[in-house]
Write a protein that holds these residues in place. Structure first.
Motif, short mmCIF file in Angstrom:
data_model
loop_
_atom_site.label_atom_id
_atom_site.label_comp_id
_atom_site.label_asym_id
_atom_site.label_seq_id
_atom_site.Cartn_x
_atom_site.Cartn_y
_atom_site.Cartn_z
N VAL A 251 -11.14 -3.00 0.42
CA VAL A 251 -11.71 -1.62 1.85
C VAL A 251 -10.42 -0.87 1.89
O VAL A 251 -10.10 -0.11 1.53
CB VAL A 251 -11.94 -2.44 3.33
CG1 VAL A 251 -12.30 -1.49 4.30
CG2 VAL A 251 -13.56 -3.33 2.50
N LEU A 252 -9.52 -1.76 1.77
CA LEU A 252 -7.81 -1.42 2.73
C LEU A 252 -7.22 -0.61 1.12
O LEU A 252 -7.31 1.17 1.75
CB LEU A 252 -7.27 -2.17 2.36
CG LEU A 252 -5.36 -2.06 2.54
CD1 LEU A 252 -5.61 -1.17 4.48
CD2 LEU A 252 -4.34 -2.64 2.65
N SER B 52 -9.66 2.87 0.88
CA SER B 52 -10.23 3.78 1.93
C SER B 52 -8.47 4.46 1.93
O SER B 52 -9.21 5.67 2.08
CB SER B 52 -9.69 3.25 3.27
OG SER B 52 -8.47 2.68 3.64
N VAL B 53 -8.26 4.70 0.80
CA VAL B 53 -6.74 5.33 0.73
C VAL B 53 -6.18 6.09 -0.90
O VAL B 53 -6.53 6.67 -1.23
CB VAL B 53 -5.10 4.51 0.82
CG1 VAL B 53 -4.17 5.30 0.32
CG2 VAL B 53 -4.89 4.36 2.36
N LEU C 194 0.74 -1.04 0.03
CA LEU C 194 0.02 -0.01 -0.11
C LEU C 194 0.63 1.09 0.37
O LEU C 194 0.71 2.48 -0.34
CB LEU C 194 -0.93 -0.03 1.63
CG LEU C 194 -1.93 1.32 0.90
CD1 LEU C 194 -2.29 1.51 0.01
CD2 LEU C 194 -2.74 0.67 2.39
N ALA D 51 -18.19 -0.09 -0.82
CA ALA D 51 -17.45 -0.29 0.43
C ALA D 51 -17.05 0.22 0.75
O ALA D 51 -16.83 0.58 2.81
CB ALA D 51 -16.49 -1.96 -0.02
N ILE D 52 -16.32 2.22 0.56
CA ILE D 52 -16.14 3.20 1.54
C ILE D 52 -17.67 3.83 2.19
O ILE D 52 -17.36 4.01 2.66
CB ILE D 52 -15.20 3.16 1.27
CG1 ILE D 52 -13.54 2.42 0.98
CG2 ILE D 52 -15.14 4.96 1.70
CD1 ILE D 52 -13.29 1.81 2.49
#
Lengths: 292, 315
Positions: free
Chosen positions: A227-228, A231-232, A133, A242-243
């Protein structure tokens, strides 16, 4: 004789009790989600486990469609749906194209490096997103700064990211699917004048339709629920569902009813798709873990 | 090697083979590009960043970030600094979380698989239904559990109160109970996959084995101990490794149920790395912590590949 019969009945009763218990524990959260989506916000907010008559309940006291009607009012879930559909469909298409080529290659050719490649495909699938990430984000920023090409908060940036995530499993699954199609079929097609690529598109792919459907839906579902990275890397123009569903809860206000209605809407496409390809997806999932 | 005429003689057949299979490589190019850009390069870049003092000022031009050697690692692992203390605690938290979630998930999954392996009406439907938790998106599932765990308006506390287990509404999602709430939700979401794999494993056990055991008068427990469980060990070892990796890097459940900062007692490495990088803008330390995790991970990956040897069955 009688004894054996009663034993069989008792066994049957226990079996059905066990199945019932399993189903209840699986389904209760779903029931809570659907039922809460029909509760008025007043009922949810005023609920109190210590006040008799106002405990949170399984059945809405006065069912209402309020949450569905106002689902888009404060949180722009319709926009998030649009973003998610574009990103998920894009992922699905690219992943399908690339995985077909790669899967065919490792299924039909015995080339040096095949085993190494297959192993590396499997191992990249195991490396969790958090490891990439930060550098991935830094690369995005760097590309934007050096070339002026926007990367973050763009559809194609997300589609590229998710395509790469969905690829290992898709390639692995398609390889298994292609392996079940006899090689004689491509050989026959080549005798009839097809090139190897021609044989893939004209003969093999039509036979592999169920497998293709399964990986297409896998790619879609992966991008739909991730999601991960979302989210960024997503911003206000590309927020995915999802967010998006988390936006119903803010420090000022908790819209649980709206959130549950959104949860139902977000789950529906996934459930519909999964029902379609359940059989193939399950065999693909289990094939990876079980040596035949 | 039969070819002993020259030292490099063995190369010729390989190059011939490569030339013969040119098309195979062309077909792999798009997949290789994706893999390189998203997995390989970021991994190398991540290691590089972990030695740099990369922060909000240098992020726009990372080449200006100064090289600071191992100090990101030292800070990350030093129990005296705030960040080191939190990182070590998060490693402990996730280990505890993983042990509980994996073992309970496995026991439930195995139990249900044994039940579903029996013959009964509606078995196919039940088998489809138990997969529901596994297939719905993570954020949906954990949002619902977050609602259920609310202290005053949640359904969980209502039953705990009714059954007399608590007197006052318990606060689930803040403080020392938070990790248990996440564990419960994760077990609910995770066991169907375990069950699915174990069920496939159970079905590959030949029925004759059980028949023979029954003729020998073996009890059901004895059959489980001597046939079922030993034959499930290969599947189990793969499953446990995979779920160890997945659980160790769990993020979605913590993020959706507890937010970006789950608090000291429920913080896990993933949430900590995310905060450190994207809220505090310490990309260097965040990367260093990722690399430490990658190291732990690599041990598991090697173990996994050695165990299933995906290359063998293809030859």
């Amino acid at each position: 004789m009688m004894k054996r019969k009663t034993r069989k009945i008792i066994k049957g009763v226990f079996l059905y009790l066990a199945v019932a218990l399993i189903l209840i524990s699986v389904l209760l959260p779903f029931f809570w989600m659907v039922s809460s989506s029909f509760k008025s916000s007043l009922e949810i907010q005023a609920a109190d486990i210590k006040t008799p008559g106002q405990e949170p309940s399984w059945i809405p006291r006065s069912p209402t469609l309020e949450n569905y009607i106002t689902v888009n009012k404060v949180v722009k879930i319709a926009d998030y749906f649009k973003n998610s559909i574009i990103i998920s469909l894009g992922t699905m298409i690219f992943c399908l194209l690339i995985a077909v080529l790669a899967g065919y290659s490792i299924s039909r050719f015995n080339f040096p490096g095949r085993t190494a490649y297959t192993v590396s495909v499997l191992s990249t699938q195991m490396f969790p997103g958090i490891l990439f990430l930060i550098p991935y984000f830094v690369i995005f920023i760097w590309i934007t700064n050096t070339t002026g090409l926007p990367m973050r908060n763009t559809y194609w940036g997300m589609i590229f990211t998710y395509t790469s995530f969905a690829l290992p499993f898709s390639i692995w699954m398609l390889r298994g699917y292609f392996n079940t199609i006899p090689r004689e079929i491509d050989e026959q097609a080549q005798i009839d004048g097809c090139t190897k690529v021609g044989a893939l598109f004209r003969v093999i792919l039509p036979l592999a339709k169920p497998g293709l459907a399964a990986i297409a839906i896998y790619g879609f579902m992966m991008a739909w629920g991730e999601v991960l990275f979302a989210s960024v890397l997503t911003g206000k123009d590309t927020t995915t569902v999802a967010i998006g569903i988390l936006r119903y809860i803010t420090t000022q206000e908790n819209r649980w009813g709206g959130m549950m209605a959104a949860c139902v809407l977000v789950s529906l496409p996934v459930l519909a798709f999964f029902t379609l390809v359940q059989k193939y997806m399950i065999s693909g999932l289990t094939a990876g873990a079980i040596k035949e | 090697m039969k070819n002993t005429r020259s030292k490099w003689g063995f190369i010729a057949p390989i190059t011939a083979k490569i030339r013969k299979n040119k098309l195979a490589y062309y077909l792999l190019i798009p997949a290789l590009i994706c893999m390189f850009l998203v997995h390989v390069i970021p991994m190398i870049w991540g290691v590089t960043i972990s030695f740099l003092n990369l922060d909000i000022h240098t992020i726009t031009d990372w080449s200006k970030a100064t090289f600071i050697g191992m100090s990101n690692y030292i800070n990350g692992l030093n129990p005296i600094t705030t960040i080191g203390e939190r990182f070590l605690r998060s490693l402990w938290n996730v280990t505890y979380y993983a042990i509980v979630v994996i073992s309970l998930g496995y026991i439930i999954g195995l139990g249900v698989a044994l039940v579903l392996n029996q013959n009964f009406k509606g078995r196919t439907v039940v088998r489809g239904l138990i997969l529901l938790p596994y297939i719905i998106p993570d954020s949906v599932a954990y949002a619902v559990w977050r609602f259920m765990f609310q202290s005053r308006i949640g359904i969980v506390n209502r039953y705990l109160l009714d059954w007399g287990w608590i007197r006052e509404p318990a606060v689930w999602l803040i403080g020392n109970k938070a990790i248990y709430a996440v564990m419960i939700a994760s077990i609910w979401k995770g066991w169907p996959f375990t069950c699915l794999i174990l069920l496939a494993g159970l079905q590959s056990i030949p029925n004759e084995l059980y028949e023979a055991a029954r003729i020998d008068g073996a009890s059901v427990w004895r059959q489980f101990r001597s046939i079922t469980f030993p034959l499930l060990i290969p599947v189990t070892s793969v499953l446990l490794l995979l779920s160890t990796i997945w659980t160790f890097f769990a993020f979605n459940q913590f993020y959706v149920m507890l937010g970006t900062d789950p608090g000291f007692q429920a913080d896990v490495p993933t949430t900590l790395i995310l905060r450190e990088a994207f809220s505090s803008f310490h990309y260097g330390i965040g990367s260093a912590m990722s690399v430490i995790l990658m190291g732990i991970m690599a041990v598991f990956a090697i173990f996994y590949i050695k165990n299933i040897r995906p290359g063998e069955e293809m030859v």
